[in-house]
Design a protein around this motif. Structure first.
Motif, PDB file in Angstrom:
ATOM      1  N   HIS A 142       0.842  -1.227  -0.128  1.00  0.00           N
ATOM      2  CA  HIS A 142       0.168   0.077   0.084  1.00  0.00           C
ATOM      3  C   HIS A 142       0.674   1.253   0.107  1.00  0.00           C
ATOM      4  O   HIS A 142       0.667   2.227  -0.884  1.00  0.00           O
ATOM      5  CB  HIS A 142      -1.018   0.037   1.082  1.00  0.00           C
ATOM      6  CG  HIS A 142      -1.755  -1.321   1.301  1.00  0.00           C
ATOM      7  ND1 HIS A 142      -2.575  -1.734   2.217  1.00  0.00           N
ATOM      8  CD2 HIS A 142      -2.302  -1.819   0.286  1.00  0.00           C
ATOM      9  CE1 HIS A 142      -3.209  -2.649   2.000  1.00  0.00           C
ATOM     10  NE2 HIS A 142      -3.197  -2.935   0.600  1.00  0.00           N
ATOM     11  N   LYS A 143       2.046   1.212   0.709  1.00  0.00           N
ATOM     12  CA  LYS A 143       2.742   2.537   0.801  1.00  0.00           C
ATOM     13  C   LYS A 143       3.591   2.621  -0.267  1.00  0.00           C
ATOM     14  O   LYS A 143       4.020   3.662  -0.818  1.00  0.00           O
ATOM     15  CB  LYS A 143       3.638   2.370   2.008  1.00  0.00           C
ATOM     16  CG  LYS A 143       2.826   2.580   3.237  1.00  0.00           C
ATOM     17  CD  LYS A 143       3.914   2.293   4.706  1.00  0.00           C
ATOM     18  CE  LYS A 143       2.951   2.431   5.956  1.00  0.00           C
ATOM     19  NZ  LYS A 143       3.925   2.167   7.197  1.00  0.00           N
ATOM     20  N   GLY A 144       4.036   1.369  -0.918  1.00  0.00           N
ATOM     21  CA  GLY A 144       4.726   1.332  -2.195  1.00  0.00           C
ATOM     22  C   GLY A 144       3.812   1.900  -3.415  1.00  0.00           C
ATOM     23  O   GLY A 144       4.395   2.508  -4.206  1.00  0.00           O
ATOM     24  N   ALA A 145       2.614   1.841  -3.425  1.00  0.00           N
ATOM     25  CA  ALA A 145       1.664   2.253  -4.375  1.00  0.00           C
ATOM     26  C   ALA A 145       1.819   3.860  -4.263  1.00  0.00           C
ATOM     27  O   ALA A 145       1.721   4.347  -5.309  1.00  0.00           O
ATOM     28  CB  ALA A 145       0.392   1.668  -4.405  1.00  0.00           C
ATOM     29  N   VAL A 146       1.600   4.522  -3.068  1.00  0.00           N
ATOM     30  CA  VAL A 146       1.896   5.859  -3.011  1.00  0.00           C
ATOM     31  C   VAL A 146       3.082   6.241  -3.487  1.00  0.00           C
ATOM     32  O   VAL A 146       3.213   7.246  -4.201  1.00  0.00           O
ATOM     33  CB  VAL A 146       1.494   6.088  -1.426  1.00  0.00           C
ATOM     34  CG1 VAL A 146       1.867   7.532  -1.218  1.00  0.00           C
ATOM     35  CG2 VAL A 146       0.170   5.853  -1.193  1.00  0.00           C
ATOM     36  N   MET A 147       4.125   5.641  -3.060  1.00  0.00           N
ATOM     37  CA  MET A 147       5.354   5.830  -3.404  1.00  0.00           C
ATOM     38  C   MET A 147       5.530   5.839  -4.999  1.00  0.00           C
ATOM     39  O   MET A 147       6.344   6.734  -5.660  1.00  0.00           O
ATOM     40  CB  MET A 147       6.492   5.185  -2.819  1.00  0.00           C
ATOM     41  CG  MET A 147       8.153   5.666  -3.274  1.00  0.00           C
ATOM     42  SD  MET A 147       9.372   4.916  -2.385  1.00  0.00           S
ATOM     43  CE  MET A 147       9.350   5.644  -0.640  1.00  0.00           C
TER      44      MET A 147
END
Length: 153
Positions: A74-79
Motif C-alpha cells: 500500500h505504501k509502495g503504491a503511494v511512493m
C-alpha cells in the motif's frame, strides 16, 4: 531514452543509496527479476508488457528505500505514484494501472484484474526461480503450481 530505461534510471538511483551491500544486491535481483518475469507473463497473457515491467521494477521500491516491509504494498503504491508523477512520462490511466497492481501485489490469495495478476504471479515466480530448492511460502503454493503448468506444459 525509452520509458522503461527512464524508470530503471530512477530505480537505480534509489538502490544505489542503500548502504548495505547484501540488501542492495537482493533489491537488484528481486526488482529486476520480477520485472523480467512480468515481461514474460504479460507477453504470454497479452497484457501491456511495458507497464508490467514498470510495475515489477517499482513493486517493492518502498521496502528497499525505507528498509521497512510493513504494509509495503500500500505504501509502495503511494511512493510509485509519486515517482511516476515526478518523471511525468505516463498517462493518468497508465499510472493508475501500475499503482493498482503494486497496491494489490501482496494479496496472493484473491484474484484481481488480469494486469495485477501478472505482477502477483511474477513476484511468486521470481521467489521460486531465485532458488527452486528453497521452500515456497504456503500462501504462494497454488499460484506457483498454476504457473508451472502455464509455462512448462
Amino acid at each position: 531514452m525509452n520509458r522503461i530505461e527512464k524508470v530503471r534510471k530512477y530505480v537505480d538511483y534509489i538502490l544505489l543509496q542503500m548502504t548495505e551491500d547484501v540488501e542492495r544486491r537482493c533489491a537488484y535481483v528481486h526488482l529486476y527479476g520480477v520485472a523480467q518475469a512480468c515481461a514474460m507473463i504479460a507477453h504470454k497473457r497479452k497484457e501491456n508488457v511495458e507497464l508490467a515491467i514498470v510495475s515489477g521494477m517499482l513493486h517493492d521500491i518502498y521496502s528497499y528505500k525505507t528498509m521497512n516491509h510493513q504494509d509495503h504494498s500500500h505504501k509502495g503504491a503511494v511512493m510509485a505514484r509519486e515517482i511516476l508523477k515526478e518523471i511525468d512520462i505516463f498517462t493518468n490511466d497508465e499510472t493508475d494501472m501500475i499503482c493498482d497492481a503494486i497496491y494489490n501485489h501482496s494479496d496472493k490469495e484473491d484474484t484481481h484484474t488480469s494486469f495485477t495478476e501478472v505482477l502477483i504471479d511474477a513476484d511468486i515466480l521470481q521467489h521460486y526461480l531465485y532458488n527452486p530448492f528453497l521452500d515456497i511460502a504456503e500462501h504462494e503454493e497454488k499460484r506457483l503450481e498454476k504457473l508451472k503448468k502455464e509455462f512448462c506444459v
